[in-house]
Design an enzyme around this catalytic site. Structure first.
Site, PDB file in Angstrom:
ATOM      1  N   LYS A   8       0.841  -1.204   0.000  1.00 45.58           N
ATOM      2  CA  LYS A   8       0.000   0.000   0.000  1.00 45.58           C
ATOM      3  C   LYS A   8       0.874   1.250   0.000  1.00 45.58           C
ATOM      4  O   LYS A   8       2.036   1.215   0.430  1.00 45.58           O
ATOM      5  CB  LYS A   8      -0.934   0.021   1.224  1.00 45.58           C
ATOM      6  CG  LYS A   8      -0.237  -0.037   2.600  1.00 45.58           C
ATOM      7  CD  LYS A   8       0.244   1.285   3.136  1.00 45.58           C
ATOM      8  CE  LYS A   8       1.019   1.158   4.448  1.00 45.58           C
ATOM      9  NZ  LYS A   8       1.718   2.362   4.871  1.00 45.58           N
TER      10      LYS A   8
ATOM     11  N   ASP B  70      -2.475  -1.773  10.283  1.00 48.15           N
ATOM     12  CA  ASP B  70      -2.699  -1.639   8.837  1.00 48.15           C
ATOM     13  C   ASP B  70      -3.599  -2.735   8.268  1.00 48.15           C
ATOM     14  O   ASP B  70      -4.035  -2.658   7.121  1.00 48.15           O
ATOM     15  CB  ASP B  70      -1.352  -1.731   8.080  1.00 48.15           C
ATOM     16  CG  ASP B  70      -0.596  -0.412   8.078  1.00 48.15           C
ATOM     17  OD1 ASP B  70      -1.239   0.630   8.282  1.00 48.15           O
ATOM     18  OD2 ASP B  70       0.627  -0.441   7.864  1.00 48.15           O
TER      19      ASP B  70
HETATM   20  P1  ATP Z   1       4.113  -0.643   8.554  1.00 47.03           P
HETATM   21  O1  ATP Z   1       2.939  -1.526   8.290  1.00 47.03           O
HETATM   22  O2  ATP Z   1       4.407  -0.460   9.991  1.00 47.03           O
HETATM   23  O3  ATP Z   1       4.205   0.578   7.701  1.00 47.03           O
HETATM   24  P2  ATP Z   1       6.316  -1.460   7.021  1.00 47.03           P
HETATM   25  O4  ATP Z   1       5.667  -1.537   5.722  1.00 47.03           O
HETATM   26  O5  ATP Z   1       7.204  -0.279   7.267  1.00 47.03           O
HETATM   27  O6  ATP Z   1       5.282  -1.583   8.151  1.00 47.03           O
HETATM   28  P3  ATP Z   1       6.959  -4.258   7.033  1.00 47.03           P
HETATM   29  O7  ATP Z   1       7.578  -4.619   5.728  1.00 47.03           O
HETATM   30  O8  ATP Z   1       5.582  -4.665   7.269  1.00 47.03           O
HETATM   31  O9  ATP Z   1       7.175  -2.719   7.285  1.00 47.03           O
HETATM   32  O10 ATP Z   1       7.947  -4.837   8.156  1.00 47.03           O
HETATM   33  C1  ATP Z   1       8.019  -4.351   9.463  1.00 47.03           C
HETATM   34  C2  ATP Z   1       8.734  -5.414  10.313  1.00 47.03           C
HETATM   35  O11 ATP Z   1       7.860  -6.522  10.466  1.00 47.03           O
HETATM   36  C3  ATP Z   1       9.971  -6.001   9.668  1.00 47.03           C
HETATM   37  O12 ATP Z   1      11.117  -5.319  10.084  1.00 47.03           O
HETATM   38  C4  ATP Z   1       9.989  -7.433  10.143  1.00 47.03           C
HETATM   39  O13 ATP Z   1      10.781  -7.556  11.294  1.00 47.03           O
HETATM   40  C5  ATP Z   1       8.590  -7.748  10.572  1.00 47.03           C
HETATM   41  N1  ATP Z   1       7.874  -8.758   9.755  1.00 47.03           N
HETATM   42  C6  ATP Z   1       7.124  -9.732  10.245  1.00 47.03           C
HETATM   43  N2  ATP Z   1       6.537 -10.431   9.268  1.00 47.03           N
HETATM   44  C7  ATP Z   1       6.919  -9.894   8.105  1.00 47.03           C
HETATM   45  C8  ATP Z   1       6.611 -10.202   6.734  1.00 47.03           C
HETATM   46  N3  ATP Z   1       5.808 -11.200   6.382  1.00 47.03           N
HETATM   47  N4  ATP Z   1       7.164  -9.399   5.804  1.00 47.03           N
HETATM   48  C9  ATP Z   1       7.971  -8.375   6.154  1.00 47.03           C
HETATM   49  N5  ATP Z   1       8.282  -8.068   7.423  1.00 47.03           N
HETATM   50  C10 ATP Z   1       7.767  -8.816   8.411  1.00 47.03           C
END
Ligand code: ATP
Length: 279
Positions: free
Chosen positions: A9, A136
């Site tokens: 997203k 989210d």
């Molecule tokens: P947010 O939803 O807080 O904006 P983001 O998009 O910045 O998150 P994500 O890629 O969702 O970040 O990852 C955040 C943290 O979640 C990662 O650093 C990782 O440790 C953990 N994590 C757990 N499961 C997953 C997954 N399936 N994919 C990616 N990261 C994961």
């Protein structure tokens, strides 16, 4: 076997309204799923396990609980159908980048296991479980553009015509709790009422939308990570109609007129991705 695309997203605007007693923040955001996606596949198995593969698999820190697994456990607890499954994630969404990748995987896992385990939970029940897994998730479970309120649990469908983006990822992660804490520390600025943004997005009017894009977390992240500010500036110089940080960063988005324009912008940024939303 059930296979679902877990779309990343972007936040077309992200307005932080206030810090809450429970540590979360109330926000308002237009959350737009984009074409960039992981693939989540579930199959029956005796036990519950998650395998992450693909070119970005190594970026998911080992040891920590995968959000997809947390979602699966929450579904198993909330329904009578919960059993084993192998959950395979083909990872393409940059990790900890503000693109909601982990939440997207968790949302797709809920939908897929609801079917595999024949839980027969409706969308509202899945969203309730999702909200407990991550802020989210309710937005990403909706499967289309949504206007989000509360800490993410209030979701209403929004109309957005297809928009093209150059998605520029940076080579360091930012953690969402840090970004919100920095916003607190910096005095908590709140952006304008989003009505003109919603109107332009509904019409797919990228020229009008470009200069209106905003993210209240951006200024505080830029202060701590000047690279984000530099990337935003570079996007504007490259001809983007508008540039904004997505979620808690550090990914920055350049809005383009169309696919060709998005490719043109992305060409100047190594490792950038061209995506459209809604997918
Ligand atoms: P947010 O939803 O807080 O904006 P983001 O998009 O910045 O998150 P994500 O890629 O969702 O970040 O990852 C955040 C943290 O979640 C990662 O650093 C990782 O440790 C953990 N994590 C757990 N499961 C997953 C997954 N399936 N994919 C990616 N990261 C994961």
């Amino acid at each position: 076997m059930i296979r679902i695309e877990a779309h990343a997203k972007v936040n077309v605007f992200l307005r932080v309204l206030r810090a809450r007693e429970d540590g979360y923040h109330d926000l308002a955001s237009l959350v737009l799923p984009i074409s960039l996606a992981d693939i989540v596949t579930v199959q029956p198995a005796r036990e519950l396990r998650v395998d992450v593969r693909g070119r970005r698999a190594e970026d998911v820190p080992p040891g920590g609980l995968n959000l997809a697994l947390i979602a699966a456990l929450a579904l198993a607890e909330a329904s009578t159908g919960g059993m084993g499954a192998t959950i395979e994630i083909e990872k393409s969404i940059p990790v900890a980048a503000g693109l909601g990748g982990g939440s997207a995987d968790a949302a797709a896992t809920l939908v897929a296991l609801n079917e595999l385990w024949e839980c027969a939970l409706d969308a509202g029940a899945l969203a309730d479980i999702g909200a407990r897994v991550g802020s989210d998730l309710p937005a990403l479970l909706a499967g289309g553009p949504v206007l989000v309120g509360g800490r993410g649990e209030r979701v209403e469908p929004a109309k957005v015509e297809r928009l093209w983006w150059a998605v520029v990822t940076l080579d360091f992660p930012t953690r969402s709790p840090d970004a919100y804490r920095w916003w607190d520390e910096d005095g908590g600025n709140t952006g304008p009422s989003p009505w003109s943004i919603l109107d332009a997005a509904e019409r797919g009017d990228a020229e009008t939308l470009g200069p209106l894009l905003y993210n209240d977390l951006e200024r505080s992240v830029v202060r701590r990570h000047p690279e984000v500010g530099e990337a935003l500036q570079a996007l504007t110089q490259a001809g983007a109609l508008g540039a904004v940080m997505s979620g808690s960063g550090p990914t920055v988005l350049g809005l383009a007129r169309d696919e060709a324009h998005a490719n043109e912008i992305a060409d100047g940024f190594e490792g950038s991705i061209v995506a459209h939303g809604p997918p």
